[in-house]
Design a protein around this motif. Structure first.
Motif, PDB file in Angstrom:
ATOM      1  N   ARG A   7       9.928  -6.760  11.202  1.00 56.35           N
ATOM      2  CA  ARG A   7       9.712  -5.440  11.796  1.00 56.35           C
ATOM      3  C   ARG A   7       8.289  -5.386  12.323  1.00 56.35           C
ATOM      4  N   LYS A   8       8.109  -4.691  13.449  1.00 58.85           N
ATOM      5  CA  LYS A   8       6.814  -4.612  14.120  1.00 58.85           C
ATOM      6  C   LYS A   8       6.377  -3.159  14.273  1.00 58.85           C
ATOM      7  N   PHE A   9       5.068  -2.949  14.115  1.00 62.12           N
ATOM      8  CA  PHE A   9       4.475  -1.622  14.231  1.00 62.12           C
ATOM      9  C   PHE A   9       3.176  -1.724  15.022  1.00 62.12           C
ATOM     10  N   LEU A  10       2.880  -0.728  15.813  1.00 63.11           N
ATOM     11  CA  LEU A  10       1.572  -0.660  16.447  1.00 63.11           C
ATOM     12  C   LEU A  10       0.534  -0.370  15.367  1.00 63.11           C
ATOM     13  N   ILE A 114       5.852  -7.406   9.632  1.00 66.18           N
ATOM     14  CA  ILE A 114       6.199  -7.687   8.247  1.00 66.18           C
ATOM     15  C   ILE A 114       7.522  -8.436   8.262  1.00 66.18           C
ATOM     16  N   GLU A 115       7.567  -9.577   7.562  1.00 66.63           N
ATOM     17  CA  GLU A 115       8.809 -10.328   7.427  1.00 66.63           C
ATOM     18  C   GLU A 115       9.473  -9.916   6.127  1.00 66.63           C
ATOM     19  N   LEU A 116      10.768  -9.680   6.211  1.00 66.68           N
ATOM     20  CA  LEU A 116      11.519  -9.161   5.074  1.00 66.68           C
ATOM     21  C   LEU A 116      12.612 -10.131   4.652  1.00 66.68           C
ATOM     22  N   PRO A 117      12.999 -10.120   3.376  1.00 66.53           N
ATOM     23  CA  PRO A 117      14.076 -11.011   2.912  1.00 66.53           C
ATOM     24  C   PRO A 117      15.463 -10.554   3.368  1.00 66.53           C
ATOM     25  N   ALA A 118      15.625  -9.257   3.664  1.00 67.77           N
ATOM     26  CA  ALA A 118      16.898  -8.717   4.132  1.00 67.77           C
ATOM     27  C   ALA A 118      16.611  -7.525   5.040  1.00 67.77           C
ATOM     28  N   GLU A 119      17.541  -7.215   5.928  1.00 68.64           N
ATOM     29  CA  GLU A 119      17.341  -6.122   6.876  1.00 68.64           C
ATOM     30  C   GLU A 119      17.141  -4.771   6.199  1.00 68.64           C
ATOM     31  N   ASP A 120      17.761  -4.580   5.057  1.00 68.71           N
ATOM     32  CA  ASP A 120      17.680  -3.286   4.384  1.00 68.71           C
ATOM     33  C   ASP A 120      16.627  -3.250   3.271  1.00 68.71           C
ATOM     34  N   VAL A 133       7.904  -0.605  16.718  1.00 65.24           N
ATOM     35  CA  VAL A 133       8.303  -1.130  18.028  1.00 65.24           C
ATOM     36  C   VAL A 133       9.228  -2.340  17.880  1.00 65.24           C
ATOM     37  N   SER A 134       9.877  -2.461  16.718  1.00 67.03           N
ATOM     38  CA  SER A 134      10.722  -3.622  16.430  1.00 67.03           C
ATOM     39  C   SER A 134      11.764  -3.886  17.505  1.00 67.03           C
ATOM     40  N   GLY A 135      12.415  -2.871  18.000  1.00 69.31           N
ATOM     41  CA  GLY A 135      13.487  -3.073  18.966  1.00 69.31           C
ATOM     42  C   GLY A 135      13.042  -3.033  20.415  1.00 69.31           C
TER      43      GLY A 135
END
Length: 158
Positions: A7-10, A114-120, A133-135
């Motif tokens: 997931r990405k954030f400004l 941030i890299e996550l182990p699962a989408e949720d 801004v992930s999408g």
């Protein structure tokens, strides 16, 4: 198969690095949305990375360390000039965040990932992490190589 869930954030104004960053130059041998092939120099090491098409915040990712001289030669073969940035790592609430401060044609852009182990997977967002801004494909590094951040304002004036 290797996967990346990211997931990405400004990054909000006022954020300051807590440690020394690492310079990165990366270019794209292929920036097709179905697959990107990236060559990167991070510090004094070279990497070749193949990424699949995004499905939400998930995609296939295969990364291999390559000799620095090979990475330098491959950067010269890329579709566009390299994307330049400095990456800072910051631990927060059990996760390591990667904060990229862009330079060159993308100067002014600051993105945290941030890299996550699962989408949720639940996580706590730091105060300095702003709009997600992930999408938004404009913020993919492969897109930034073709349409740099500094051109966005010029395009709005047209």
């Amino acid at each position: 198969m290797a996967e990346e869930i990211e997931r990405k954030f400004l990054v909000k104004e006022g954020w300051q690095p807590q440690n020394k960053g690492t310079r990165i130059a990366q270019g794209y041998l292929s920036s097709a949305p179905e697959r990107t092939v990236r060559v990167r120099i991070r510090g004094s090491k070279g990497y070749l990375t193949v990424k699949g098409k995004n499905t939400g915040i998930r995609r296939a990712e295969f990364e291999y360390e390559i000799p620095l001289a090979d990475a330098e030669a491959m950067l010269a073969l890329c579709e566009t000039p390299p994307v330049e940035k400095t990456r800072y790592l910051e631990d927060y609430a059990g996760f390591t965040w990667e904060i990229d401060i862009f330079a060159g044609a993308n100067a002014g852009l600051r993105v945290a990932e941030i890299e996550l182990p699962a989408e949720d997977t639940a996580f706590k967002k730091p105060d300095w992490a702003g709009v997600e801004v992930s999408g938004d494909a404009r913020y993919y590094n492969s897109s930034l190589s073709l349409h740099p951040y500094q051109q966005w304002a010029a395009d709005k004036k047209k």
